[in-house]
Design an enzyme around this catalytic site. Sequence first.
Site, mmCIF file in Angstrom:
data_model
loop_
_atom_site.group_PDB
_atom_site.id
_atom_site.type_symbol
_atom_site.label_atom_id
_atom_site.label_comp_id
_atom_site.label_asym_id
_atom_site.label_seq_id
_atom_site.Cartn_x
_atom_site.Cartn_y
_atom_site.Cartn_z
ATOM 1 N N LYS A 136 -88.402 -100.108 40.232
ATOM 2 C CA LYS A 136 -86.998 -100.503 40.377
ATOM 3 C C LYS A 136 -86.597 -101.484 39.288
ATOM 4 O O LYS A 136 -85.463 -101.453 38.802
ATOM 5 C CB LYS A 136 -86.741 -101.067 41.775
ATOM 6 N N LYS A 218 -90.338 -87.424 42.541
ATOM 7 C CA LYS A 218 -90.084 -86.937 43.900
ATOM 8 C C LYS A 218 -88.596 -86.681 44.123
ATOM 9 O O LYS A 218 -87.758 -87.259 43.432
ATOM 10 C CB LYS A 218 -90.610 -87.944 44.926
ATOM 11 N N LYS A 221 -82.859 -89.682 47.195
ATOM 12 C CA LYS A 221 -81.447 -89.681 47.575
ATOM 13 C C LYS A 221 -80.527 -89.950 46.405
ATOM 14 O O LYS A 221 -79.492 -89.341 46.267
ATOM 15 C CB LYS A 221 -81.208 -90.762 48.627
#
Length: 360
Positions: A136, A218, A221
Amino acid sequence: MQCYYKAVFRPCNKLNCIAYLRAMAKEVVLSGIRPTGFLHLGNYFGAMRNYVRMQDEYNCYFFVANWHSLTTHPDTKELRNSVNRVVAENIACGLDPEKVALYVQSDVPEIAELYLYLNTMAYKGELEKTTTFKEKVRLNPDNVNAGLLTYPVLMAADILIHRAVKVPVGKDQEQHLEMARNFADRFNHRYGNVLPLPQAFNYGGELVKILSLDGNGKMSKSENQMNTLYLADTDELIGKKIMKAKTDQGPSTPNSAKPDYIENLFTLMRLVSGADVVGKFEDDFNASSEGHCIIRYGDMKKQLAADMIEFIKPIRAKAADIQENKDLLHKITRQGAEKARASASETLKLVRSAIGMNES
Ligand code: ADP
Ligand code: TRP
């Protein structure tokens, strides 16, 4: 019943006797999903499918992690809608709010108090080394806030507040679970045995990871949306995304290992198609070699798209209906928060008493 008491607690004192009695009841299960966008197949197969299977067997707590979403999504204009959608999609996938506690994280303030205590069990070095934190920071170097750093501590508080022992999550959460165990273990060493050590859970053992359709990382969202299959996607969009999924010219030798992106198509097919269909394409793949390619990825994708559309269609329709019904959503989350607060305040009493933070 297999008792987890012996595995996770040290010799008995008054506190862990209470825990022992709890262990004799149904095991506690907890999991959460962040309301940071539309739910996708990774969420479904990594997490929600297990929730639905677990709801009859265990004492289940499932929640929408809206505090967690603030660490990466400070803009809250869409937050309420997203929370409602996650609740609606969970119910559409088969969760029964009468059987489980389905709640929103911010409705349970007890979690924040436990988070505070657990923050003193977490060291800066280990938090900085967490894979999700580093990722992140790399993606968003201008927003390295303390909430992001202590994300695994809040997640540990979510779990430990109900003294949950099984946590159905995808593979990407394995490290967070290990950290939750470490924080609980340190707490128990320092203050006495209050917190059982939680484990990541998947039926069948192996944790699931669904890759993005281009094979890059992966499904997720908020990233790489044209390569992610959402539970809210239209039939047309599902077809389009699958037909564009990455493939290649086929295997060069019979029975070769599958590249990640091909294995991912097979994984998806195993999840939504019949065994005979999967078997046919597996056989075609294994019999193929350079200059003799039997597997036709175009046909495989067409079949996968058709089966995926059938799989997603009823979930999408049901979720849309529930999402319209704001009163129902409100009632469900109120009831969920009530159940969750009852369990959370029980744990908090034990935690405070162990620390010596008793009411004056
Ligand atoms: P996302 O990463 O898409 O934002 P969350 O972090 O809210 O989703 O994850 C909710 C649950 O879904 C977690 O249990 C997580 O492990 C699982 N999950 C998310 N993406 C995948 C994936 N691609 N494959 C398997 N499980 C996943
Ligand atoms: N960190 C999880 C994720 O990104 C979401 C989450 C928050 C969670 N708290 C949790 C999952 C507690 C399981 C248990 O997917």
